[in-house]
Each structure stands twice: as structure tokens, then as C-alpha cells.
Motif scaffolding. Structure first.
Motif: not given
Ligand code: CFM
Ligand code: HCA
Length: 532
Positions: A59, A85, A185, A216, A218, A262, A265, A344-345, A347, A369, A481
Motif C-alpha cells: 500500500v 494493487r 501503514h 495512491y 488507484i 486517506c 493510512s 479497508g478504510a 473508501r 482495519f 479497491h
Molecule cells: Fe486508504 Fe487506500 Fe483505503 Fe488503504 Fe487498502 Fe486501497 Fe482500500 Mo485496498 S490506503 S485505507 S490499505 S484508501 S489498498 S488505496 S483500496 S483496502 S479503502
């Protein structure tokens, strides 16, 4: 909520029930309840979480193109984190370094586990140096490295001293180090801050200089944001870490403001930069039309420059008109539909903006997480219980850099705070979700199936692990993701892409026509035979 309790959680053994119930809350935006988060997943439960190595290597450092990232471990760890990713990168020229397509690994074997892997690691670092002469080499620890006690930091230090012209640094990001990617992270933030940020004091002469943290790139999201900033006349010194380079990180402490996309992270880098260099930070979000306009306006408000504000307003007007024309055509198709978001978080929070714009209701959402502050807001940070797992992750002690600290930026922050501008703050997901919607942390596969059964959302948003199971239940799944290999979804252009993709997905008939093989009759039969 009673229904949830009865139908979703009651099948768990008592002890498991008591634990899981603390991570499942009916929402009250006026008074967000306390949610259990960032704790170990109960063994035996199917979680969607990944490991600490994934959070650190995949990440945070993964999107940086000119660092040779070496995985110290068995080949599977490197292989499965290789190009999975969807971070994009655009080298300055055909000749510029780009190591993203490579997979570097020490390919540890049984004998290295028994006799130690440091010699092999140093050989690998040497080999990478001889072949590429990169500016930097990073070493990522996988589970066995911690178990056998290889010292990746000593090996990195030794090789850095030997080369003299290549920064080499290691990460103790063994997969098991924390309860999820989140620990990775934090480890990545610490090491980048310790070994890279602050090495290059060059200041370009542009007037508005910011870092964009937690973006990031994506599906090319970062490119869209870069373009918007460019049109407004704002320079992004460094993005952490979409489309980034080590040079940009080294120079990032010269920016006048940090913007956090984000929060989960990368908030550590923002806090450390503020302590050491005096750079204030603001939370922003470029997912959603309204959120994008609001975030751009926050920049104008910060720099207090008439010309900049006028440029920002012109961009907003021009873009919002285009978006509105598209949305007017799409919204009648999506209005009243429902969604659930489990990623994950960040998003899971940010994408609710786009669904709101489509007139769709978010019935349930949660993070794999994130921590309590991402749910309830940063004001709860002082009350977060520090357990053995969080204590396992190093907290750097940061001091003010007397020579590089900007009191001017801090004075600016104080003056703006007096006018009501909120710095260093994130209110979390709960205040923005409807009353009675469900908030669930680290949702299990079983709970997900139950939720879908109960509420039959028009679309479910998650990742590759959930995708096909959910679609076999007759519900379309949008990957938030990888974007299902679509996107970009950031900014105005991205919003329109998202509206179109969601319209197509929630209105196709295909999902109601298919039936999973097991739904039409048992694929296998078995009967219980008592053996006397
Ligand atoms: Fe932040 Fe992300 Fe996210 Fe993330 Fe991830 Fe991701 Fe995600 Mo997958 S850094 S927390 S650790 S926004 S890789 S680009 S999509 S889980 S919601
Ligand atoms: C990770 C990466 C991941 C996985 C995505 C998914 C990503 O957690 O290590 O499960 O579909 O975005 O690539 O979150």
C-alpha cells in the motif's frame, strides 16, 4: 437492530457473540457510539483483512517508482504483492527509472530459515545495486524474518554505508506484526519519515505548495487530482504515495500545507511533519462532486489569495455544470436504490458521497482495519485503549527541527483557527451516516451473507475476495479497491465515470436471472451415519 442480533449474530458461540457484538452498531450520527476496532480477528472467522507486510510494502511503498523494493522472504509474499494493487505511475520520460513492473525478492529457502537469511539479503541488495544503481533500496520483512531474527536494519545500514550513493532502509513489517494492514501503514510512515523526508531543502518558487497524503493513484485518481490542482495553480510537492518518487518525499517538508485524503493510512506522517517542521494539515476528500468542490475551497481559504480563490471558483463552476448535465440523466435510474460498503478504510466513507449524489441510500458500511477515530472522529483518540498489539508498533519520538520549523505556518494556522477553520481534524464516518444504518468493523464473510440475505441491497461494494460469492447471491458487486479495472473515480471527471458504472450495474437484469448451482439443488449430498 434486534433483527441483526437475532438473525446475524446469534449463531456464534457465546464468547464470539459477545466479541463481535461490540463491532456491530446501529448508527446515531448525533451521538456516535463506541465501536470496537483495530483488535484481533477471532480465529476461525473468515475476515477480509490482509497482513502488515501488505499494508507496508503493497500500500504505502508500492506506488513509488524509483525505489527498488525488495521483499525479504519466501517468494509467495513478493509474488502475490506484485502488481495486484492498481496504482499507476507516469515516469518523467522513457529513460526515467520505474521499478514498479519488477518483483524483487530474496526467495528465502528452508536453509535460510534454518541458518539465517541476512547473507542472502545483503547479496540481493548488492545485486540490485549493481544492476540498477537506484537512488534507494527498501527491504520489507515477511513473517519468517521476524521469527528467525534476521536484522534487516543492520543489513540495510551496512549496505548503505558501503555504497555511499544509495539510500538503503528496512521495514520490520512482518505479516503478523499487527492485527491487519494498518500496522504496516504505521511502520511505513515511520521509516519514510525517519530515512527520507527532509533530505532535500530545495524550494521551487511556486506560490502555493502542498503535499497530498493518502492518495495512491488507484485507477489514475491521482492524475485527475494533479490536473485539477494544476488548473488552479497549486503545486503538489509530493503525493504520499501515488505516482511518487523518492526525490519528492525527500523534498516534502518544504510544503506549506499537508492535505489528507486517506486518514487511516497516512495520518502519522502528517502529525510528524507538523511536529518537526510546523506544517499544518487539513482533511480533504476528492471523491464526490460536492466533496471535491469543498476540498478545493478549503485550499483557497487556507492560502487567502484572491487570485487563487477566483481560479478555484472558475474551475468549480465549469466542472459542476458538466457533472450536473450527466447526473440529471442518470439520477432517475439510480434514485432510491440501496448500497452497502465494506472496504479497508477511507473508501467506505468517501464513496458514500458518490452514492448520495446518485440518490442512493447506504444501508450499512464498515472498515476492515480502521481505528475508532475513523469511525467516531479524532476526538476519541485519547480514549483509545492501547493493547499489546498496538504497543507492538513503534511510536517515534519527534522533536521540532529548530532550523527547518516554520513558525509562520503555525501562526497562520492559529489565525485561521480563530476564524473557525478546522485543522488536524477528521470527524469519521459515523456523523455522516444515516440514523439506524449499520456500522460494522472487520465484517466476517458469514455476517456479510446474512446482511445481504436480510436487506438485499441493489449493489454491494467490497473487494475481490467477496466479489464472486456476492454475485452468486444475485447482487452486483462493485470493487472499491481495484474499481473493477475501471476508474478514475476522483474529482469531477471521476464522479461521472462512477455514476455511469453504478447506473449500469444496478440496472442490469443479469443478476436476477442467474442462480448459483447450489441454489437450484444440492451439489453434493451427504447423510449422517452412526457407527456403532
Ligand atoms: Fe486508504 Fe487506500 Fe483505503 Fe488503504 Fe487498502 Fe486501497 Fe482500500 Mo485496498 S490506503 S485505507 S490499505 S484508501 S489498498 S488505496 S483500496 S483496502 S479503502
Ligand atoms: C491489500 C490490497 C487491497 C486488496 C484488494 C481486494 C487492494 O489489502 O493488501 O481485496 O480486492 O486494494 O489492492 O486492499
Amino acid at each position: 437492530y434486534e433483527k441483526i442480533d437475532e438473525y446475524m449474530l446469534d449463531k456464534y458461540p457465546k464468547k464470539v457473540y459477545r466479541k463481535r457484538a461490540k463491532s456491530v452498531l446501529p448508527n446515531d450520527p448525533a451521538e456516535p457510539g463506541e465501536i470496537q476496532a483495530n483488535v484481533r480477528t477471532i480465529p476461525g472467522i473468515i475476515t477480509q483483512r490482509g497482513c502488515t507486510y501488505a499494508g507496508c510494502k503493497g500500500v504505502i511503498l508500492g506506488p513509488t517508482r524509483d525505489i527498488v523494493n525488495i521483499t525479504h522472504g519466501p517468494i509467495g509474499c513478493g509474488f502475490y504483492s506484485w502488481l495486484t494493487r492498481r496504482n499507476q505511475t507516469r515516469p518523467e520520460s522513457d529513460k526515467a527509472e520505474n521499478f514498479i513492473p519488477y518483483c524483487f525478492s530474496t526467495d528465502m529457502q528452508d536453509s535460510n530459515i534454518v541458518f539465517g537469511g541476512e547473507a542472502k539479503l545483503k547479496e540481493a541488495i548488492q545485486e540490485a545495486y549493481d544492476m540498477f544503481h537506484p537512488k534507494a533500496i527498501a527491504v520489507f520483512s515477511t513473517c519468517p524474518v521476524g521469527l528467525i531474527g534476521d536484522d534487516v536494519h543492520a543489513a540495510s545500514k551496512e549496505m548503505k554505508a558501503k555504497f555511499g550513493d544509495c539510500n538503503v532502509f528496512g521495514f520490520s513489517c512482518e505479516g503478523y506484526k499487527g492485527v491487519s494492514q494498518s500496522a504496516g501503514h504505521h511502520i511505513a510512515n515511520n521509516q519514510i519519515f525517519k530515512h527520507v523526508v527532509g533530505l532535500d531543502d530545495t524550494r521551487s518558487d511556486s506560490k502555493f505548495r502542498v503535499n497530498l497524503l493518502g492518495e495512491y493513484n488507484i485507477g489514475g485518481d491521482g492524475f485527475v487530482i494533479d490536473e485539477l490542482f494544476e488548473r488552479c495553480g497549486i503545486e503538489i510537492v509530493s503525493t504520499f504515495s501515488g505516482n511518487s518518487t523518492i526525490g519528492a518525499f525527500e523534498n516534502s517538508h518544504t510544503a506549506d500545507l499537508n492535505l489528507i485524503m486517506c486518514h487511516r493510512s497516512i495520518n502519522y506522517v502528517a502529525d510528524m511533519m507538523e511536529k518537526k517542521y510546523g506544517i499544518p494539515w487539513l482533511k480533504v476528500n476528492f471523491i464526490g462532486t460536492e466533496a471535491t468542490s469543498k476540498s478545493l475551497r478549503r485550499l483557497g481559504e487556507y492560502f487567502e489569495d484572491e487570485e487563487l480563490i477566483a481560479k478555484i471558483e472558475a474551475v468549480i463552476v465549469e466542472e459542476e455544470v458538466k457533472v450536473k448535465a450527466e447526473l440529471d440523466l442518470i439520477k432517475p435510474n439510480t434514485k432510491g436504490k440501496t448500497t452497502m460498503l465494506f472496504v479497508g478504510a477511507s473508501r467506505a466513507h468517501h464513496y458514500q458521497e458518490l452514492f448520495n449524489e446518485l440518490g442512493m441510500e447506504t444501508l450499512a458500511a464498515g472498515y476492515e482495519f480502521a481505528h475508532r477515530d475513523d469511525y467516531e472522529g479524532r476526538r476519541v483518540i485519547p480514549n483509545i485503549k492501547v493493547d499489546a498489539d498496538s504497543r507492538n508498533i513503534e511510536e517515534l519520538h519527534i522533536e521540532k527541527d529548530e532550523a527547518k520549523y516554520s513558525q509562520k505556518l503555525q501562526d497562520k494556522k492559529a489565525a485561521l483557527e480563530a476564524k473557525g477553520v478546522e485543522f488536524s481534524d477528521y470527524d469519521g464516518i459515523m456523523v455522516e451516516m444515516e440514523k439506524g444504518s449499520l456500522v460494522i468493523d472487520d465484517i466476517s464473510h458469514y455476517e456479510m451473507e446474512k446482511l445481504i440475505d436480510m436487506y438485499k441491497p441493489s449493489i454491494f461494494c467490497a473487494g475481490i475476495k467477496e466479489k464472486f460469492a456476492v454475485q452468486k447471491m444475485g447482487i452486483p458487486l462493485k470493487q472499491l479497491h481495484s474499481y473493477d479495472y475501471g476508474g478514475p473515480y476522483a474529482g469531477y471527471k471521476g464522479a461521472v465515470n462512477f455514476y455511469k458504472d453504478i447506473d449500469r450495474m444496478v440496472n442490469t437484469k443479469v443478476w436476477s436471472l442467474i442462480k448459483a448451482p447450489w441454489a437450484t439443488g444440492a451439489a453434493m449430498n451427504a447423510s449422517f451415519v452412526k457407527v456403532s
